[in-house]
Design a protein around this motif. Structure first.
Motif, PDB file in Angstrom:
ATOM      1  N   SER A 184       3.365   2.333 -27.751  1.00 27.40           N
ATOM      2  CA  SER A 184       2.208   3.172 -27.432  1.00 27.40           C
ATOM      3  C   SER A 184       1.590   2.777 -26.097  1.00 27.40           C
ATOM      4  O   SER A 184       1.728   1.645 -25.634  1.00 27.40           O
ATOM      5  CB  SER A 184       1.157   3.069 -28.543  1.00 27.40           C
ATOM      6  OG  SER A 184       0.677   1.741 -28.643  1.00 27.40           O
ATOM      7  N   ILE A 185       0.933   3.748 -25.478  1.00 30.32           N
ATOM      8  CA  ILE A 185       0.143   3.504 -24.273  1.00 30.32           C
ATOM      9  C   ILE A 185      -1.292   3.274 -24.731  1.00 30.32           C
ATOM     10  O   ILE A 185      -1.940   4.182 -25.239  1.00 30.32           O
ATOM     11  CB  ILE A 185       0.225   4.698 -23.306  1.00 30.32           C
ATOM     12  CG1 ILE A 185       1.672   4.913 -22.839  1.00 30.32           C
ATOM     13  CG2 ILE A 185      -0.691   4.471 -22.092  1.00 30.32           C
ATOM     14  CD1 ILE A 185       1.875   6.173 -22.022  1.00 30.32           C
ATOM     15  N   ASP A 186      -1.772   2.063 -24.558  1.00 27.55           N
ATOM     16  CA  ASP A 186      -3.089   1.705 -25.087  1.00 27.55           C
ATOM     17  C   ASP A 186      -4.232   2.213 -24.221  1.00 27.55           C
ATOM     18  O   ASP A 186      -5.327   2.474 -24.733  1.00 27.55           O
ATOM     19  CB  ASP A 186      -3.206   0.184 -25.236  1.00 27.55           C
ATOM     20  CG  ASP A 186      -2.292  -0.342 -26.329  1.00 27.55           C
ATOM     21  OD1 ASP A 186      -2.715  -0.368 -27.494  1.00 27.55           O
ATOM     22  OD2 ASP A 186      -1.144  -0.700 -26.011  1.00 27.55           O
ATOM     23  N   ALA A 187      -3.991   2.328 -22.914  1.00 28.71           N
ATOM     24  CA  ALA A 187      -5.090   2.720 -22.026  1.00 28.71           C
ATOM     25  C   ALA A 187      -4.540   3.310 -20.734  1.00 28.71           C
ATOM     26  O   ALA A 187      -3.399   3.051 -20.344  1.00 28.71           O
ATOM     27  CB  ALA A 187      -5.984   1.524 -21.717  1.00 28.71           C
ATOM     28  N   ILE A 188      -5.394   4.100 -20.082  1.00 33.58           N
ATOM     29  CA  ILE A 188      -5.086   4.652 -18.767  1.00 33.58           C
ATOM     30  C   ILE A 188      -6.282   4.389 -17.865  1.00 33.58           C
ATOM     31  O   ILE A 188      -7.415   4.745 -18.199  1.00 33.58           O
ATOM     32  CB  ILE A 188      -4.812   6.169 -18.822  1.00 33.58           C
ATOM     33  CG1 ILE A 188      -3.730   6.491 -19.856  1.00 33.58           C
ATOM     34  CG2 ILE A 188      -4.390   6.681 -17.452  1.00 33.58           C
ATOM     35  CD1 ILE A 188      -3.522   7.988 -20.067  1.00 33.58           C
ATOM     36  N   LEU A 189      -6.017   3.765 -16.736  1.00 30.59           N
ATOM     37  CA  LEU A 189      -7.059   3.470 -15.747  1.00 30.59           C
ATOM     38  C   LEU A 189      -6.877   4.452 -14.595  1.00 30.59           C
ATOM     39  O   LEU A 189      -5.846   4.441 -13.922  1.00 30.59           O
ATOM     40  CB  LEU A 189      -6.915   2.027 -15.276  1.00 30.59           C
ATOM     41  CG  LEU A 189      -8.098   1.354 -14.589  1.00 30.59           C
ATOM     42  CD1 LEU A 189      -7.866  -0.154 -14.534  1.00 30.59           C
ATOM     43  CD2 LEU A 189      -8.331   1.890 -13.189  1.00 30.59           C
ATOM     44  N   LEU A 190      -7.883   5.294 -14.387  1.00 28.08           N
ATOM     45  CA  LEU A 190      -7.827   6.311 -13.337  1.00 28.08           C
ATOM     46  C   LEU A 190      -8.752   5.888 -12.201  1.00 28.08           C
ATOM     47  O   LEU A 190      -9.977   5.963 -12.314  1.00 28.08           O
ATOM     48  CB  LEU A 190      -8.243   7.670 -13.890  1.00 28.08           C
ATOM     49  CG  LEU A 190      -7.443   8.178 -15.106  1.00 28.08           C
ATOM     50  CD1 LEU A 190      -7.993   9.511 -15.587  1.00 28.08           C
ATOM     51  CD2 LEU A 190      -5.965   8.286 -14.765  1.00 28.08           C
ATOM     52  N   GLU A 191      -8.170   5.427 -11.106  1.00 28.45           N
ATOM     53  CA  GLU A 191      -8.936   4.940  -9.956  1.00 28.45           C
ATOM     54  C   GLU A 191      -9.038   6.056  -8.913  1.00 28.45           C
ATOM     55  O   GLU A 191      -8.027   6.547  -8.418  1.00 28.45           O
ATOM     56  CB  GLU A 191      -8.253   3.705  -9.371  1.00 28.45           C
ATOM     57  CG  GLU A 191      -8.963   3.121  -8.164  1.00 28.45           C
ATOM     58  CD  GLU A 191      -8.162   2.004  -7.522  1.00 28.45           C
ATOM     59  OE1 GLU A 191      -8.486   1.664  -6.370  1.00 28.45           O
ATOM     60  OE2 GLU A 191      -7.218   1.482  -8.147  1.00 28.45           O
ATOM     61  N   THR A 192     -10.247   6.460  -8.586  1.00 30.45           N
ATOM     62  CA  THR A 192     -10.539   7.561  -7.649  1.00 30.45           C
ATOM     63  C   THR A 192      -9.670   8.789  -7.929  1.00 30.45           C
ATOM     64  O   THR A 192      -8.950   9.258  -7.049  1.00 30.45           O
ATOM     65  CB  THR A 192     -10.389   7.108  -6.169  1.00 30.45           C
ATOM     66  OG1 THR A 192      -9.048   6.636  -5.942  1.00 30.45           O
ATOM     67  CG2 THR A 192     -11.382   6.028  -5.832  1.00 30.45           C
ATOM     68  N   PRO A 193      -9.742   9.330  -9.155  1.00 31.36           N
ATOM     69  CA  PRO A 193      -8.889  10.467  -9.512  1.00 31.36           C
ATOM     70  C   PRO A 193      -9.482  11.793  -9.036  1.00 31.36           C
ATOM     71  O   PRO A 193     -10.677  11.910  -8.777  1.00 31.36           O
ATOM     72  CB  PRO A 193      -8.892  10.412 -11.035  1.00 31.36           C
ATOM     73  CG  PRO A 193     -10.263   9.910 -11.366  1.00 31.36           C
ATOM     74  CD  PRO A 193     -10.602   8.913 -10.278  1.00 31.36           C
ATOM     75  N   PHE A 194      -8.615  12.788  -8.930  1.00 32.36           N
ATOM     76  CA  PHE A 194      -9.079  14.161  -8.746  1.00 32.36           C
ATOM     77  C   PHE A 194      -8.603  14.983  -9.935  1.00 32.36           C
ATOM     78  O   PHE A 194      -7.691  14.580 -10.660  1.00 32.36           O
ATOM     79  CB  PHE A 194      -8.600  14.769  -7.427  1.00 32.36           C
ATOM     80  CG  PHE A 194      -7.126  14.637  -7.159  1.00 32.36           C
ATOM     81  CD1 PHE A 194      -6.206  15.481  -7.768  1.00 32.36           C
ATOM     82  CD2 PHE A 194      -6.649  13.680  -6.270  1.00 32.36           C
ATOM     83  CE1 PHE A 194      -4.850  15.382  -7.505  1.00 32.36           C
ATOM     84  CE2 PHE A 194      -5.290  13.568  -6.010  1.00 32.36           C
ATOM     85  CZ  PHE A 194      -4.391  14.421  -6.629  1.00 32.36           C
ATOM     86  N   VAL A 195      -9.225  16.126 -10.170  1.00 35.33           N
ATOM     87  CA  VAL A 195      -8.913  16.939 -11.347  1.00 35.33           C
ATOM     88  C   VAL A 195      -7.508  17.492 -11.258  1.00 35.33           C
ATOM     89  O   VAL A 195      -6.734  17.423 -12.222  1.00 35.33           O
ATOM     90  CB  VAL A 195      -9.940  18.086 -11.503  1.00 35.33           C
ATOM     91  CG1 VAL A 195      -9.533  19.012 -12.647  1.00 35.33           C
ATOM     92  CG2 VAL A 195     -11.332  17.513 -11.753  1.00 35.33           C
TER      93      VAL A 195
END
Length: 303
Positions: A184-195
């Motif tokens: 499983s993927i436990d987490a996602i870190l989105l650094e300076t994301p755009f939609v």
């Protein structure tokens, strides 16, 4: 679409060894399903150093291994980013002195056409690259799934790649037999994301009389985090990743509304989400700020 900075193909991990210590990095090769050879950089702190950072002097056995798949931003190469990723690994090693049984490994992916990876970049091709990297993680570390925690970390366009990769991975896992043990993927870190790329067109060209914002149907690459998050929420797999949205307080490229819109969507979809803003940081400076690295370390240690 990602691009390659000048001279990036000649950069070497060895050029940054001193700045990365005590983190040790090595280059590995993985092969995408279309045969393209992709470079990844694998980094971790040797057990002897990690042990010396804690009060425990006895031989320790790893009880939890947190593997972070790092997906870079546009116009960048991996070697110059390794010192900043090393800063995060050093901080993580020192963050929880009472838990010396946790190991952290970062696997940074160089998309096709970047650094020493072969091929030419495209959305379809990069999707194959990340799928190959995830398969490599599963083969390399998946034997002890009970101990493994997998996190995706994407910066800028890499954030869009991360959400799309997670949605596609969950779709593939849902199609497998129920008896299969899933990584499983436990987490996602989105650094300076755009939609999405479509939203960025409207951001970069807000004037309705300009034609650029209407060219979305003709783009070859779309990287749509909103659509991907909806896919994550509706997946048939039992697990759901936690999400951290990290925004740059002085982001000169992506407006603040992109992060708040993604946060609102996660909340609506019942996805566990946090959003933090790093004061004084420009678009590529979140990881360069001490408060940015601390926010990342706090998120990862809580998993």
């Amino acid at each position: 679409m990602p691009s390659v900075p000048p001279f990036s193909r000649s950069e070497k991990i060895a050029d940054y060894v001193t700045r990365c210590r005590p983190v040790e990095w090595r280059e590995q090769r993985v092969t995408a399903s279309d045969g393209t050879s992709i470079a990844i950089a694998v980094g971790s702190i040797p057990a002897t150093f990690a042990k010396s950072c804690h009060t425990c002097q006895e031989t320790t056995q790893i009880q939890k291994h947190k593997v972070i798949l790092y997906l870079q931003g546009n116009a960048s190469s991996l070697p110059p980013r390794l010192p900043y990723l090393s800063d995060v690994l050093r901080l993580l090693t020192r963050s929880v002195p009472e838990e010396p049984h946790i190991k952290y490994t970062i696997i940074a992916v160089s998309y096709r056409g970047f650094w020493t990876s072969k091929g030419r970049p495209s959305q379809k091709g990069i999707e194959l690259d990340i799928a190959a990297a995830l398969d490599w993680v599963s083969r390399t570390y998946g034997a002890s799934q009970d101990q493994l925690h997998l996190i995706l970390w994407g910066q800028s366009i890499g954030a869009g790649i991360a959400t799309v990769a997670a949605a596609q991975y969950m779709k593939r896992e849902a199609s497998h037999l129920p008896s299969r043990r899933q990584l499983s993927i436990d987490a996602i870190l989105l650094e300076t994301p755009f939609v999405s790329v479509r939203h960025m067109l409207a951001t970069l060209y807000p004037q309705k009389w300009l034609p650029y914002r209407y060219l979305y149907p003709f783009l070859r690459n779309h990287w749509d985090s909103r659509e991907a998050l909806q896919g994550i929420s509706s997946s048939e797999v039992k697990w759901r990743p936690k999400i951290l949205i990290l925004q740059a307080g002085e982001d000169e490229l992506v407006p603040r509304e992109h992060g708040t819109e993604l946060e609102a969507l996660c909340t609506k979809l019942d996805i566990d989400v946090q959003r933090k803003e790093i004061s004084g940081a420009f678009h590529t400076e979140v990881i360069a700020k001490g408060s940015g690295r601390q926010a990342i370390a706090n998120f990862l240690t809580e998993l």
